[in-house]
Enzyme design. Structure first.
Site, short mmCIF file in Angstrom:
data_model
loop_
_atom_site.label_atom_id
_atom_site.label_comp_id
_atom_site.label_asym_id
_atom_site.label_seq_id
_atom_site.Cartn_x
_atom_site.Cartn_y
_atom_site.Cartn_z
N HIS A 29 -9.72 1.40 -1.02
CA HIS A 29 -8.26 1.31 -0.91
C HIS A 29 -7.72 0.85 -2.26
CE1 HIS A 29 -4.29 0.73 0.38
NE2 HIS A 29 -4.49 0.11 1.53
N HIS B 288 -3.44 7.38 6.05
CA HIS B 288 -3.55 6.07 5.41
C HIS B 288 -4.98 5.56 5.63
CE1 HIS B 288 -2.26 2.44 3.53
NE2 HIS B 288 -2.45 1.70 4.60
N LYS C 7 -10.07 7.29 1.60
CA LYS C 7 -10.44 5.89 1.34
C LYS C 7 -11.88 5.62 1.74
CE LYS C 7 -5.81 3.76 1.74
NZ LYS C 7 -4.99 4.92 2.09
N GLU D 129 -2.52 4.59 13.75
CA GLU D 129 -2.20 5.82 13.02
C GLU D 129 -2.64 7.05 13.82
OE1 GLU D 129 -2.38 7.82 8.58
OE2 GLU D 129 -3.71 6.15 9.03
N PHE E 190 1.33 -3.31 4.07
CA PHE E 190 1.60 -4.64 4.61
C PHE E 190 3.08 -4.95 4.43
CE2 PHE E 190 -2.89 -6.64 4.05
CZ PHE E 190 -3.21 -6.26 5.33
N CYS F 32 0.81 -1.22 0.00
CA CYS F 32 0.00 0.00 0.00
C CYS F 32 0.84 1.27 0.00
CB CYS F 32 -0.91 0.01 1.21
SG CYS F 32 -1.67 -1.58 1.57
#
Length: 432
Positions: free
Chosen positions: A359, A322, A354, A333, A418, A182
């Site tokens: 995403h 994110h 998002k 986050e 990830f 990502c």
């Protein structure tokens, strides 16, 4: 004369193929409206999957940019998105006619794998099962040789979009693809900016493209329990920072920007959206699928990007998070942002776009960087939609549900992938 000790990098063109729109202005308009691009999956039969929803690209074809459909017939879905977004960005910038040395023009993408041909794979497996229920590898290979299209197989490679774009625009300079999940397209922007900074190119096409809305992609994320299963209400499924969030919504698309050395852009009178002022890259060095619980990588990454820009945390006007809508990511986050902005009387507001476009995986970071540049241009902060149930562990200003007019000259964009890859970019209004 601008100092050459640290060449400055600006953005002079942008393009997107996106679940919310097939160009930047349409996407941005719908973001400001709080619209959603999420709906039922149509790219394959997902009726037996736990997740039956996604943010798909609809009603767009690569022939709209004037390419030969026969030539592009076997190219990947993600490659077609990349071509569409790159075509827009190049036209928007008008830079192509100003490139006198193609060796000073490169491409750096964060692109995912190509089409995963589930049906062909299933055919190979079905033809190879013996009456005893074992797999006959000889028959498997023989079937594969017969049914696999070699061009389609080649187009699965993640480096194919960057190669095709180089050929489209005669970009003979640095040519790189990274796939850090990502964080990929944000890393591509950061690394492409570094190439210009160290005088290895004057112009870079940078961004990312990805489509994982296929049986393998959805199965994998379902097995990780990462996807929302709110199939009954698709537009409400992506709800970052909300207490009832249950996973992210997978999307697809591409985003591209033209990065240009400042003097090169000024010399040709280019329109400039903003400057790539700071870049931070860290690793959690923790677990493959889990962000570090204390947010150490995210904190270090944001601080690195802000310091690289020569700024202080309180100089940031907006953070594009994110913000995936997973329980762990949003909590950590938020904790990381609290730490980074702890000295600020009024910490920067945070939102996750998002919530509207899903995403986009490898294409997420560049798309969100474009959003930050549009926020700077129009002095409007996009919202986090579906924020209805406050979570005590997520206690920041998330610009809930409605876009907000606000001063925005400096923005921070976060991408955490990830594997523990963390990228933060600082973009700001140009001052010469």
């Amino acid at each position: 004369m601008i100092s050459r000790t640290k060449r400055r990098v600006v953005v002079t063109g942008m393009g997107v193929i996106n679940p919310l729109g097939h160009d930047v202005e349409t996407m941005w308009s719908r973001l400001k409206q709080g619209a959603s691009g999420v709906g039922e999956i149509t790219l394959f039969d997902a009726s037996r999957f736990p997740t039956k929803i996604a943010a798909e690209i609809r009603n767009w074809d690569v022939t709209s940019i004037g390419v030969d459909p026969e030539v592009w017939k076997f190219r990947g879905r993600h490659t077609k998105f990349a071509a569409g977004a790159a075509h827009q960005a190049m036209q928007d910038s008008g830079v192509l006619s100003a490139i006198t040395d193609p060796m000073r023009f490169g491409v750096y993408l964060g692109s995912g794998e190509g089409n995963q041909d589930f049906q062909t794979f299933a055919t190979m497996i079905a033809a190879s099962i013996t009456p005893e229920g074992t797999l006959d590898l000889t028959r498997y290979v023989e079937t594969g040789v017969r049914v696999v299209n070699p061009i389609q197989e080649l187009e699965q490679e993640p480096n194919m979009p960057v190669g095709h774009l180089a050929a489209m625009f005669n970009a003979q300079g640095p040519n790189v693809n990274c796939l850090t999940a990502c964080a990929a397209s944000s890393q591509a922007i950061g690394e492409a900016s570094e190439i210009i900074r160290r005088d290895q190119a004057d112009v870079m096409l940078a961004g990312g493209t990805h489509s994982m809305i296929h049986p393998f992609g959805v199965t994998g994320f379902n097995l990780l329990t990462a996807l929302s299963t709110n199939n009954a209400d698709p537009t409400k499924a992506s709800r970052p920072f909300d207490r009832l969030r249950d996973g992210f919504v997978i999307g697809e698309g591409a985003g591209m920007i033209i990065l240009e050395e400042l003097e090169h852009a000024l010399a040709r009178g280019a329109k400039i959206y903003g400057e790539i002022a700071g870049y931070g890259s860290t690793a959690d060095a923790y677990r493959i699928t889990d962000i570090h619980p204390e947010g150490r990588g995210a904190i270090a990454c944001m601080n690195m990007a802000i310091a690289d820009a020569g700024l202080q945390p309180c100089d940031i006007d907006y953070v594009n998070a994110h913000g995936t809508s997973t329980t762990v990511n949003d909590k950590v986050e938020s904790k990381a942002c609290r730490e980074v902005f702890s000295s600020c009387v009024a910490p920067a507001p945070v939102s996750s776009t998002k919530s509207m476009m899903g995403h986009l995986i490898a294409a997420a970071g560049v798309t969100e960087t474009i959003v930050c540049l549009m926020a700077i241009r129009d002095q409007i902060l996009p919202p986090t939609i579906n924020y209805e149930n406050p979570d005590p562990l997520c206690d920041l200003d998330y610009i809930p549900n409605v876009a907000r007019p606000a001063k925005c000259d400096v923005a921070l964009s976060n991408s955490f992938g990830f594997g523990g890859q963390n990228i933060s970019l600082v973009v700001k209004r140009l001052s010469v």
